[in-house]
Design a protein around this motif. Structure first.
Motif, PDB file in Angstrom:
ATOM      1  N   LEU A 122       0.823  -1.217   0.000  1.00  0.00           N
ATOM      2  CA  LEU A 122       0.000   0.000   0.000  1.00  0.00           C
ATOM      3  C   LEU A 122       0.855   1.264   0.000  1.00  0.00           C
ATOM      4  N   GLU A 123       1.849   1.310   0.871  1.00  0.00           N
ATOM      5  CA  GLU A 123       2.678   2.507   0.960  1.00  0.00           C
ATOM      6  C   GLU A 123       3.455   2.739  -0.335  1.00  0.00           C
ATOM      7  N   LYS A 124       3.918   1.673  -0.965  1.00  0.00           N
ATOM      8  CA  LYS A 124       4.611   1.803  -2.248  1.00  0.00           C
ATOM      9  C   LYS A 124       3.642   2.310  -3.320  1.00  0.00           C
ATOM     10  N   GLY A 125       2.424   1.803  -3.291  1.00  0.00           N
ATOM     11  CA  GLY A 125       1.416   2.277  -4.235  1.00  0.00           C
ATOM     12  C   GLY A 125       1.138   3.759  -4.053  1.00  0.00           C
ATOM     13  N   MET A 126       1.080   4.190  -2.794  1.00  0.00           N
ATOM     14  CA  MET A 126       0.875   5.615  -2.510  1.00  0.00           C
ATOM     15  C   MET A 126       2.060   6.446  -3.018  1.00  0.00           C
ATOM     16  N   ARG A 127       3.257   5.891  -2.862  1.00  0.00           N
ATOM     17  CA  ARG A 127       4.440   6.588  -3.356  1.00  0.00           C
ATOM     18  C   ARG A 127       4.356   6.782  -4.866  1.00  0.00           C
ATOM     19  N   LEU A 128       3.902   5.756  -5.564  1.00  0.00           N
ATOM     20  CA  LEU A 128       3.738   5.861  -7.012  1.00  0.00           C
ATOM     21  C   LEU A 128       2.681   6.912  -7.339  1.00  0.00           C
ATOM     22  N   ALA A 129       1.531   6.831  -6.685  1.00  0.00           N
ATOM     23  CA  ALA A 129       0.473   7.815  -6.934  1.00  0.00           C
ATOM     24  C   ALA A 129       0.982   9.227  -6.680  1.00  0.00           C
ATOM     25  N   GLY A 130       1.772   9.390  -5.637  1.00  0.00           N
ATOM     26  CA  GLY A 130       2.304  10.703  -5.289  1.00  0.00           C
ATOM     27  C   GLY A 130       3.324  11.234  -6.266  1.00  0.00           C
ATOM     28  N   ALA A 131       3.909  10.370  -7.066  1.00  0.00           N
ATOM     29  CA  ALA A 131       4.913  10.795  -8.050  1.00  0.00           C
ATOM     30  C   ALA A 131       4.322  11.038  -9.432  1.00  0.00           C
ATOM     31  N   LEU A 132       3.050  10.740  -9.605  1.00  0.00           N
ATOM     32  CA  LEU A 132       2.450  10.800 -10.944  1.00  0.00           C
ATOM     33  C   LEU A 132       1.774  12.125 -11.284  1.00  0.00           C
ATOM     34  N   TYR A 133       1.814  13.115 -10.408  1.00  0.00           N
ATOM     35  CA  TYR A 133       1.141  14.382 -10.697  1.00  0.00           C
ATOM     36  C   TYR A 133       1.525  14.966 -12.061  1.00  0.00           C
ATOM     37  N   PRO A 134       2.818  15.047 -12.418  1.00  0.00           N
ATOM     38  CA  PRO A 134       3.148  15.604 -13.742  1.00  0.00           C
ATOM     39  C   PRO A 134       2.531  14.800 -14.884  1.00  0.00           C
ATOM     40  N   PHE A 135       2.498  13.483 -14.735  1.00  0.00           N
ATOM     41  CA  PHE A 135       1.909  12.620 -15.756  1.00  0.00           C
ATOM     42  C   PHE A 135       0.421  12.905 -15.902  1.00  0.00           C
ATOM     43  N   TRP A 136      -0.281  12.985 -14.760  1.00  0.00           N
ATOM     44  CA  TRP A 136      -1.719  13.227 -14.815  1.00  0.00           C
ATOM     45  C   TRP A 136      -2.026  14.635 -15.304  1.00  0.00           C
ATOM     46  N   LYS A 137      -1.278  15.610 -14.851  1.00  0.00           N
ATOM     47  CA  LYS A 137      -1.555  16.994 -15.247  1.00  0.00           C
ATOM     48  C   LYS A 137      -1.251  17.205 -16.726  1.00  0.00           C
ATOM     49  N   LEU A 138      -0.036  16.885 -17.144  1.00  0.00           N
ATOM     50  CA  LEU A 138       0.357  17.164 -18.521  1.00  0.00           C
ATOM     51  C   LEU A 138      -0.277  16.199 -19.519  1.00  0.00           C
ATOM     52  N   GLY A 142      -6.312  10.632 -11.977  1.00  0.00           N
ATOM     53  CA  GLY A 142      -5.323  10.870 -10.928  1.00  0.00           C
ATOM     54  C   GLY A 142      -5.980  11.171  -9.598  1.00  0.00           C
ATOM     55  N   LEU A 143      -7.008  12.001  -9.638  1.00  0.00           N
ATOM     56  CA  LEU A 143      -7.754  12.348  -8.435  1.00  0.00           C
ATOM     57  C   LEU A 143      -8.389  11.096  -7.820  1.00  0.00           C
ATOM     58  N   ASP A 144      -8.958  10.253  -8.659  1.00  0.00           N
ATOM     59  CA  ASP A 144      -9.581   9.022  -8.182  1.00  0.00           C
ATOM     60  C   ASP A 144      -8.561   8.111  -7.516  1.00  0.00           C
ATOM     61  N   TRP A 145      -7.410   7.885  -8.154  1.00  0.00           N
ATOM     62  CA  TRP A 145      -6.384   7.019  -7.564  1.00  0.00           C
ATOM     63  C   TRP A 145      -5.920   7.576  -6.214  1.00  0.00           C
ATOM     64  N   CYS A 146      -5.632   8.863  -6.179  1.00  0.00           N
ATOM     65  CA  CYS A 146      -5.131   9.467  -4.935  1.00  0.00           C
ATOM     66  C   CYS A 146      -6.158   9.353  -3.811  1.00  0.00           C
ATOM     67  N   ARG A 147      -7.421   9.629  -4.116  1.00  0.00           N
ATOM     68  CA  ARG A 147      -8.466   9.521  -3.095  1.00  0.00           C
ATOM     69  C   ARG A 147      -8.617   8.088  -2.602  1.00  0.00           C
ATOM     70  N   ARG A 148      -8.511   7.130  -3.525  1.00  0.00           N
ATOM     71  CA  ARG A 148      -8.624   5.729  -3.128  1.00  0.00           C
ATOM     72  C   ARG A 148      -7.494   5.341  -2.177  1.00  0.00           C
ATOM     73  N   PHE A 149      -6.281   5.785  -2.487  1.00  0.00           N
ATOM     74  CA  PHE A 149      -5.159   5.471  -1.598  1.00  0.00           C
ATOM     75  C   PHE A 149      -5.335   6.131  -0.240  1.00  0.00           C
ATOM     76  N   LEU A 150      -5.773   7.373  -0.219  1.00  0.00           N
ATOM     77  CA  LEU A 150      -5.979   8.063   1.055  1.00  0.00           C
ATOM     78  C   LEU A 150      -7.069   7.391   1.874  1.00  0.00           C
ATOM     79  N   THR A 151      -8.087   6.878   1.213  1.00  0.00           N
ATOM     80  CA  THR A 151      -9.196   6.222   1.895  1.00  0.00           C
ATOM     81  C   THR A 151      -8.750   4.929   2.576  1.00  0.00           C
ATOM     82  N   VAL A 152      -7.932   4.137   1.896  1.00  0.00           N
ATOM     83  CA  VAL A 152      -7.554   2.835   2.462  1.00  0.00           C
ATOM     84  C   VAL A 152      -6.310   2.895   3.344  1.00  0.00           C
TER      85      VAL A 152
END
Length: 186
Positions: free
Chosen positions: A123-139, A146-156
């Motif tokens: 889980l923590e590694k998955g969160m690390r990946l989600a946290g590094a993907l902002y440039p990918f999701w934005k650009l 991206g918002l959905d993935w991040c919220r899902r990680f924060l929820t669990v």
């Protein structure tokens, strides 16, 4: 070959130790020659994918070995490393081309994120990946995903999750919401 794709045949890409690299390349070459693996050229780089039936068979065999967990961990760690390198390039050099380096791996990134959500120990590694993907999701324009993935990680994730990683994902949620609001004119 999760989702049938392996980007490149570099040792770092496949997490292959030096001594095994030659054997892997020989096997891969033989599989290509027998049309069991397909080579695609993307931006001057070779990408390999398996036929769906071969991929399903390989997955069944992997499950029989009991090594799926360790392979999933290595798979997730590879995409964390790749995403964090690109994230640094974007924020350090303001390199807007960098997230395109992840585009060919879009389905693999989704799979890596899913692994992070599904395997409690990752889980923590998955969160690390989600946290590094902002440039990918934005650009790349993947704001909602991206918002959905991040919220899902924060929820669990719970209190045992590294606070720095949680804050980074939370910051990403705020930034993605800001981008979405800007687009819709809110």
């Amino acid at each position: 070959f999760i989702n049938g794709n392996l980007s490149g045949v570099q040792r770092s890409n496949a997490c292959i130790p030096d001594e095994e690299e030659k054997d892997i390349l020989e096997v891969l070459t033989a599989l290509v020659e027998k049309s069991l693996v397909i080579v695609d050229e993307v931006d001057g780089k070779s990408r390999y994918r398996m036929l769906v039936s071969i991929n399903e068979y390989a997955r069944e065999k992997l499950l029989e070995t009991g090594m799926e967990g360790s392979l999933n961990k290595r798979y997730l760690e590879y995409y964390i490393l790749k995403a964090e390198r690109i994230e640094l390039r974007v924020f350090k050099d303001i390199d807007e081309v960098a997230p395109r380096d992840l585009s060919p791996d879009y389905t693999n990134i989704q799979k890596a994120l899913s692994i992070g959500l599904e395997q409690v120990d990752l889980l923590e590694k998955g969160m690390r990946l989600a946290g590094a993907l902002y440039p990918f999701w934005k650009l790349g324009g993947y704001y909602l995903e991206g918002l959905d993935w991040c919220r899902r990680f924060l929820t669990v994730s719970g209190e045992s999750t590294d606070l720095k990683i949680r804050w980074k994902v939370l910051f990403e949620v705020l930034m993605l919401e800001k981008e979405i609001n800007h687009i819709v004119g809110d």
